[in-house]
Write a protein that holds these residues in place. Structure first.
Motif, mmCIF file in Angstrom:
data_model
loop_
_atom_site.group_PDB
_atom_site.id
_atom_site.type_symbol
_atom_site.label_atom_id
_atom_site.label_comp_id
_atom_site.label_asym_id
_atom_site.label_seq_id
_atom_site.Cartn_x
_atom_site.Cartn_y
_atom_site.Cartn_z
ATOM 1 N N CYS A 57 -6.651 4.045 -3.187
ATOM 2 C CA CYS A 57 -7.346 2.769 -2.984
ATOM 3 C C CYS A 57 -8.286 2.875 -1.786
ATOM 4 N N GLY A 58 -9.317 2.049 -1.796
ATOM 5 C CA GLY A 58 -10.174 1.870 -0.615
ATOM 6 C C GLY A 58 -10.765 3.165 -0.101
ATOM 7 N N THR A 59 -10.622 3.351 1.195
ATOM 8 C CA THR A 59 -11.183 4.539 1.835
ATOM 9 C C THR A 59 -10.563 5.816 1.276
ATOM 10 N N SER A 60 -9.279 5.780 0.969
ATOM 11 C CA SER A 60 -8.620 6.969 0.411
ATOM 12 C C SER A 60 -9.240 7.323 -0.947
ATOM 13 N N ILE A 103 -3.504 9.745 -2.810
ATOM 14 C CA ILE A 103 -3.993 9.798 -1.429
ATOM 15 C C ILE A 103 -3.691 8.447 -0.796
ATOM 16 N N SER A 104 -2.869 8.451 0.227
ATOM 17 C CA SER A 104 -2.516 7.193 0.881
ATOM 18 C C SER A 104 -2.178 7.441 2.340
ATOM 19 N N GLY A 107 1.042 5.754 3.012
ATOM 20 C CA GLY A 107 2.137 6.195 2.142
ATOM 21 C C GLY A 107 2.924 5.047 1.542
ATOM 22 N N THR A 109 1.167 2.039 0.008
ATOM 23 C CA THR A 109 0.348 1.143 -0.813
ATOM 24 C C THR A 109 0.999 0.949 -2.186
ATOM 25 N N ALA A 156 -9.187 -0.353 10.030
ATOM 26 C CA ALA A 156 -10.174 0.463 9.306
ATOM 27 C C ALA A 156 -9.794 1.939 9.412
ATOM 28 N N ALA A 157 -9.711 2.595 8.275
ATOM 29 C CA ALA A 157 -9.383 4.023 8.266
ATOM 30 C C ALA A 157 -10.584 4.821 8.751
ATOM 31 N N LEU A 240 -18.155 0.003 2.666
ATOM 32 C CA LEU A 240 -16.813 -0.572 2.880
ATOM 33 C C LEU A 240 -16.559 -0.813 4.367
ATOM 34 N N LYS A 241 -16.901 0.183 5.193
ATOM 35 C CA LYS A 241 -16.672 0.031 6.637
ATOM 36 C C LYS A 241 -17.440 -1.180 7.154
ATOM 37 N N VAL A 361 -0.794 -2.052 2.604
ATOM 38 C CA VAL A 361 -0.832 -3.092 1.567
ATOM 39 C C VAL A 361 0.359 -2.922 0.626
#
Ligand code: F6R
Length: 364
Positions: A57-60, A103-104, A107, A109, A156-157, A240-241, A361
Motif C-alpha cells: 500500500c501507499g509508499t511501499s 512490502i510493509s 509489518g 497493514t 510519512a515514509a 503522495l508525499k 493502518v
C-alpha cells in the motif's frame, strides 16, 4: 530524540545515507547480492518460480512499482503488482509457482496481511520486506527481510522507502542470478547502490535550493507530477508525499498519458513537477515538457547534473548526480521528500502528524 532536527521527518530524510547503508550491509557486496534471507527458498526459486506478485500500500506500493520496472527490464520472470486493498478482493492469479512479495514498513497493514493470507491459501510462497522486527506480516511469511533502518517515527515514509528499493533490487538481483545467471549490468547497478550513501550526502545538500522552490510553489493549489519508466513510480511518490503532508492536491501520471486527459488541467495555475533524468526516455520526457509549457504551466524538473538544455525547458530545476538509469528512483527520492516537507513547513503544518493519517493502518 529528534537529534537537533525540527521534525522526525527531517531527521529521517537526513538519515538516508546511514539507513541505506544499514539496509544493504550483508546483502550487497562488490556488486553482488549476498542476501541470505531467502536461502530456504532457493530451490523454489530455481525449480518452480514462474511469476512474482507484489502486494503493498501507499509508499511501499511505489517501491514495489519501481521493482516491477527493474524486473521487467532484467528478469525473465514477470512481475505483477496490485495495491493490497484491491488484491485481497480480486481473486488474484497466484498459485504454487508464484512468489508473493509483501512490502510493509510497519509489518501490520491489515490489507497487506489479508493479502498474504489469501496468497498462502492459494499455495504461493510469501516473502515480506518490513522494518519492524517480529511484526505480523513477516511472521506469517515464508521469508522475511528486515530493513534495519532504525525506527521511522514520522508518519510519512522516507528512509524506509529508499531502503525498500535498495533491498528489492538486491532481492531481484538474487532471483535473476538463480534463474538466469549473473550479468554485468546488474553488477553495475548493485555497485551503484553501494555508492548511493555518498550520492545522498550530495543530494541532501540541495535542501536550501529546494526550500527556494517550495517558497515559490507553495501558492499553488495543485501540482501534477509526471515521469516515464523508472521515473513514473517516483512521480507517484512525489505526489503522495506532497498531498499527505502539505494537503496540496497532487497527482502523478505517466507522462505519455498527458494527452489522454490530464493535460486539460494544465494552465498557469496548475504547475508540473517533472522527473526527467538523462535516461533512455529523456527525449520523450522532453516532448512532454514542451507540451506542458505550451499550456503555460510552470515547470519544476529534477534532472541529471550537466544537463545544459534543462533551463530552456523548465522554470526551475534541481540536478542530482549521474547514476545508472535504474537508480534515479533512489537518487531523486530525497528531493521529492524535501520539497513536500518544505511546502508543509511554509503552510505551518506538522509533517510528522498529518491529519487523518496513522503510521500503522491496522483497520480496513
Ligand atoms: C506514506 C505512507 C503510507 C504507507 C502505507 C503502507 O508516506 O507512509 O502510504 O506507505 O500506509 O504502510 P506499510 O508500509 O507500513 O504497510
Amino acid at each position: 530524540e529528534k537529534g537537533g532536527y525540527d521534525h522526525f521527518m527531517l531527521k529521517e530524510m537526513n538519515e538516508q545515507p546511514e539507513a541505506l547503508k544499514a539496509a544493504i550491509t550483508g546483502r550487497i557486496k562488490n556488486g553482488k547480492s549476498i542476501l541470505s534471507e531467502i536461502n530456504n527458498l532457493k530451490e523454489f526459486i530455481t525449480e518452480k518460480l514462474r511469476k512474482i506478485f507484489v502486494v503493498a500500500c501507499g509508499t511501499s506500493y511505489h517501491a514495489g512499482l519501481t521493482f516491477k520496472y527493474f524486473m521487467n527490464r532484467y528478469s525473465k520472470i514477470g512481475v505483477d503488482i496490485e495495491v493490497a486493498s484491491e488484491f485481497r478482493y480480486m481473486n488474484p492469479h497466484v498459485d504454487e509457482n508464484t512468489l508473493v512479495l509483501a512490502i510493509s514498513q510497519s509489518g501490520e497493514t491489515i490489507d497487506t496481511l489479508e493479502g498474504i493470507r489469501i496468497a498462502k491459501e492459494k499455495g504461493a510462497k510469501v516473502i515480506t520486506i518490513s522494518n519492524v522486527f517480529g511484526s505480523t506480516i513477516p511472521r506469517e511469511s515464508h521469508g522475511a527481510i528486515y530493513m534495519n533502518t532504525g525506527p521511522e517515527i514520522g508518519v510519512a515514509a522516507t528512509k524506509t522507502y529508499t531502503a525498500q528499493i535498495a533491498i528489492l533490487y538486491a532481492l531481484g538481483a538474487k532471483i535473476i542470478e538463480l534463474t538466469q545467471g549473473s550479468n554485468d549490468e546488474i553488477r553495475d547497478i548493485l555497485k551503484g547502490i553501494e555508492e548511493m550513501p555518498e550520492v545522498y550526502k550530495k543530494v541532501l545538500k540541495l535542501n536550501e535550493r529546494i526550500k527556494e522552490l517550495a517558497r515559490e510553489y507553495v501558492k499553488f493549489q495543485h501540482m501534477m507530477y509526471i515521469g516515464r519508466g523508472f521515473g513514473y513510480p517516483t512521480a507517484l511518490e512525489g505526489a503522495l508525499k506532497l498531498k499527505e503532508i502539505s494537503y496540496i492536491h497532487a497527482a502523478g501520471y505517466q507522462a505519455g498519458e498527458l494527452k489522454h486527459g490530464p493535460i486539460a488541467l494544465l494552465d498557469e495555475q496548475f504547475p508540473v513537477f517533472a522527473i526527467i533524468p538523462k535516461d533512455s526516455l529523456y527525449e520523450k520526457m522532453k516532448s512532454n515538457l514542451m507540451e506542458s509549457k505550451a499550456r503555460n504551466a510552470n515547470i519544476i524538473a529534477i534532472t541529471t547534473e550537466n544537463n545544459n538544455e534543462i533551463s530552456q525547458l523548465t522554470d526551475e530545476y534541481i540536478c542530482v548526480p549521474q547514476v545508472h538509469e535504474a537508480l534515479y528512483p533512489l537518487a531523486m527520492a530525497p528531493v521529492i521528500q524535501l520539497f513536500a516537507y518544505n511546502v508543509a513547513i511554509l503552510r505551518k503544518l506538522d509533517p510528522d502528524k498529518p491529519r487523518n493519517l496513522a503510521k500503522s493502518v491496522t483497520v480496513e
